[in-house]
Design a protein around this motif. Structure first.
Motif, short mmCIF file in Angstrom:
data_model
loop_
_atom_site.label_atom_id
_atom_site.label_comp_id
_atom_site.label_asym_id
_atom_site.label_seq_id
_atom_site.Cartn_x
_atom_site.Cartn_y
_atom_site.Cartn_z
N THR A 61 0.80 -1.27 -0.08
CA THR A 61 -0.06 0.04 -0.08
C THR A 61 0.86 1.33 0.04
OG1 THR A 61 -0.09 -0.11 2.46
CG2 THR A 61 -1.79 -1.27 1.15
N ALA A 62 0.50 2.55 -0.57
CA ALA A 62 1.06 3.58 -0.72
C ALA A 62 0.22 4.71 -0.39
CB ALA A 62 1.88 3.47 -1.94
N ALA A 63 0.45 5.46 0.44
CA ALA A 63 -0.26 6.72 0.93
C ALA A 63 0.63 7.75 1.45
CB ALA A 63 -1.43 5.99 1.87
N GLY A 64 -0.34 9.10 1.18
CA GLY A 64 0.72 10.18 1.93
C GLY A 64 -0.22 10.94 2.97
N LEU A 65 0.30 12.04 3.58
CA LEU A 65 -0.59 12.92 4.69
C LEU A 65 -0.82 11.92 5.74
CD1 LEU A 65 -2.48 14.82 2.33
CD2 LEU A 65 -0.69 15.44 3.42
N SER A 66 -1.89 11.61 5.99
CA SER A 66 -2.43 10.50 7.30
C SER A 66 -2.30 9.23 7.06
CB SER A 66 -3.71 10.89 7.78
OG SER A 66 -4.68 10.53 6.69
N ALA A 67 -1.93 8.78 5.93
CA ALA A 67 -1.46 7.58 5.28
C ALA A 67 -2.27 6.34 6.20
CB ALA A 67 -0.17 7.29 5.79
N ALA A 68 -3.67 6.59 6.31
CA ALA A 68 -4.42 5.54 7.08
C ALA A 68 -4.59 4.20 6.16
CB ALA A 68 -5.86 6.07 7.03
N LEU A 69 -4.54 4.36 4.95
CA LEU A 69 -4.52 2.98 3.98
C LEU A 69 -3.65 1.94 4.40
CD1 LEU A 69 -5.98 1.88 1.52
CD2 LEU A 69 -4.10 2.88 0.14
N PRO A 70 -2.59 1.99 4.87
CA PRO A 70 -2.00 0.64 5.17
C PRO A 70 -2.44 0.06 6.61
CG PRO A 70 -0.16 2.46 4.51
CD PRO A 70 -1.55 2.89 4.67
N GLY A 71 -2.63 1.11 7.42
CA GLY A 71 -3.38 0.31 8.67
C GLY A 71 -4.63 -0.43 8.51
N VAL A 72 -5.45 0.65 7.67
CA VAL A 72 -6.90 0.16 7.31
C VAL A 72 -6.88 -1.35 6.50
CG1 VAL A 72 -9.08 0.32 6.18
CG2 VAL A 72 -7.79 2.12 7.46
N VAL A 73 -5.92 -1.54 5.63
CA VAL A 73 -5.93 -2.74 4.83
C VAL A 73 -5.22 -3.79 5.84
CG1 VAL A 73 -4.66 -3.95 3.05
CG2 VAL A 73 -5.45 -1.75 2.54
N ALA A 74 -4.32 -3.46 6.42
CA ALA A 74 -3.70 -4.50 7.64
C ALA A 74 -4.85 -4.97 8.59
CB ALA A 74 -2.61 -4.06 8.25
N SER A 75 -5.92 -4.12 9.04
CA SER A 75 -6.75 -4.33 9.99
C SER A 75 -8.03 -5.53 9.28
CB SER A 75 -7.30 -3.21 10.62
OG SER A 75 -8.35 -2.59 9.44
N ILE A 76 -7.88 -5.39 8.01
CA ILE A 76 -8.90 -6.02 7.28
C ILE A 76 -8.45 -7.42 6.73
CG2 ILE A 76 -10.27 -6.15 5.11
CD1 ILE A 76 -10.68 -3.10 5.42
N SER A 77 -7.29 -7.45 6.23
CA SER A 77 -6.50 -8.40 5.61
C SER A 77 -5.77 -9.57 6.45
CB SER A 77 -5.54 -7.87 4.42
OG SER A 77 -5.08 -9.09 3.73
N LYS A 78 -5.66 -10.54 6.03
CA LYS A 78 -4.74 -11.52 6.87
C LYS A 78 -3.37 -11.83 6.00
CE LYS A 78 -7.86 -12.69 10.05
NZ LYS A 78 -7.70 -11.53 10.84
N LYS A 79 -3.28 -10.92 4.96
CA LYS A 79 -2.04 -11.19 4.20
C LYS A 79 -0.89 -10.39 4.58
CE LYS A 79 -3.95 -13.89 0.77
NZ LYS A 79 -3.47 -15.04 0.23
N PRO A 80 0.22 -10.43 4.27
CA PRO A 80 1.10 -9.49 4.92
C PRO A 80 1.05 -8.16 4.06
CG PRO A 80 2.26 -11.71 4.28
CD PRO A 80 0.60 -11.76 3.55
N VAL A 81 1.08 -7.19 4.87
CA VAL A 81 0.90 -5.67 4.26
C VAL A 81 2.29 -5.00 4.39
CG1 VAL A 81 -0.32 -3.51 4.36
CG2 VAL A 81 -1.42 -5.82 4.80
N ILE A 82 2.88 -4.07 3.06
CA ILE A 82 3.84 -3.36 3.23
C ILE A 82 3.42 -2.10 3.06
CG2 ILE A 82 6.02 -2.82 2.27
CD1 ILE A 82 6.25 -5.67 1.27
N GLY A 83 3.78 -1.03 3.98
CA GLY A 83 3.19 0.26 3.84
C GLY A 83 4.32 1.29 3.10
#
Length: 134
Positions: A61-83
């Motif tokens: 996942t890639a995001a700027g500013l508050s960058a909520a996307l990586p954390g939200v994805v990790a909270s939903i998914s069981k896959k490894p997440v890289i932010g």
């Protein structure tokens, strides 16, 4: 099953992650790129992950500013997440870096550096994870 699901929060982020997509192709890995915002279309993101995450080995996942996307994805998914924190705003990505680094326990995200080197390192890490199980 594809190797990598790449999620960006905005179409304007595409230019920032193009070197990573090029590297994925160079390494012979497969990927899909989708645009979902944790702020603007969270229900659609949740629906997409519920249906499609099983088709990928790892999520970047890639995001700027508050960058909520990586954390939200990790909270939903069981896959490894890289932010990846992207350079943006008044703090040039420092705020995004801290947002991704400081997630609560139980929401693991491998956090890369800010900007292009973070994009490239995310692909290198994803490849190592994928190849370690092959």
């Amino acid at each position: 099953m594809k190797d990598i699901l790449f999620i960006i929060g905005s179409e304007s982020d595409r230019k920032n992650i193009e070197p990573g997509i090029d590297l994925i192709n160079e390494k012979g890995l497969s990927c899909d790129l989708v645009v979902y915002s944790a702020h603007r279309n969270l229900p659609e993101l949740m629906d997409f992950l519920g249906k499609e995450e099983k088709n990928f080995k790892i999520i970047i996942t890639a995001a700027g500013l508050s960058a909520a996307l990586p954390g939200v994805v990790a909270s939903i998914s069981k896959k490894p997440v890289i932010g990846i924190p992207l350079v943006s705003g008044e703090l040039s990505g420092i705020d995004a870096l801290l947002s991704i680094l400081q997630l609560p326990k139980g929401i693991p995200v491998a956090t890369m550096g800010i900007g292009k080197q973070g994009v490239l390192n995310a692909v290198h890490l994803a490849e190592r994870i994928i190849r370690s199980f092959s």
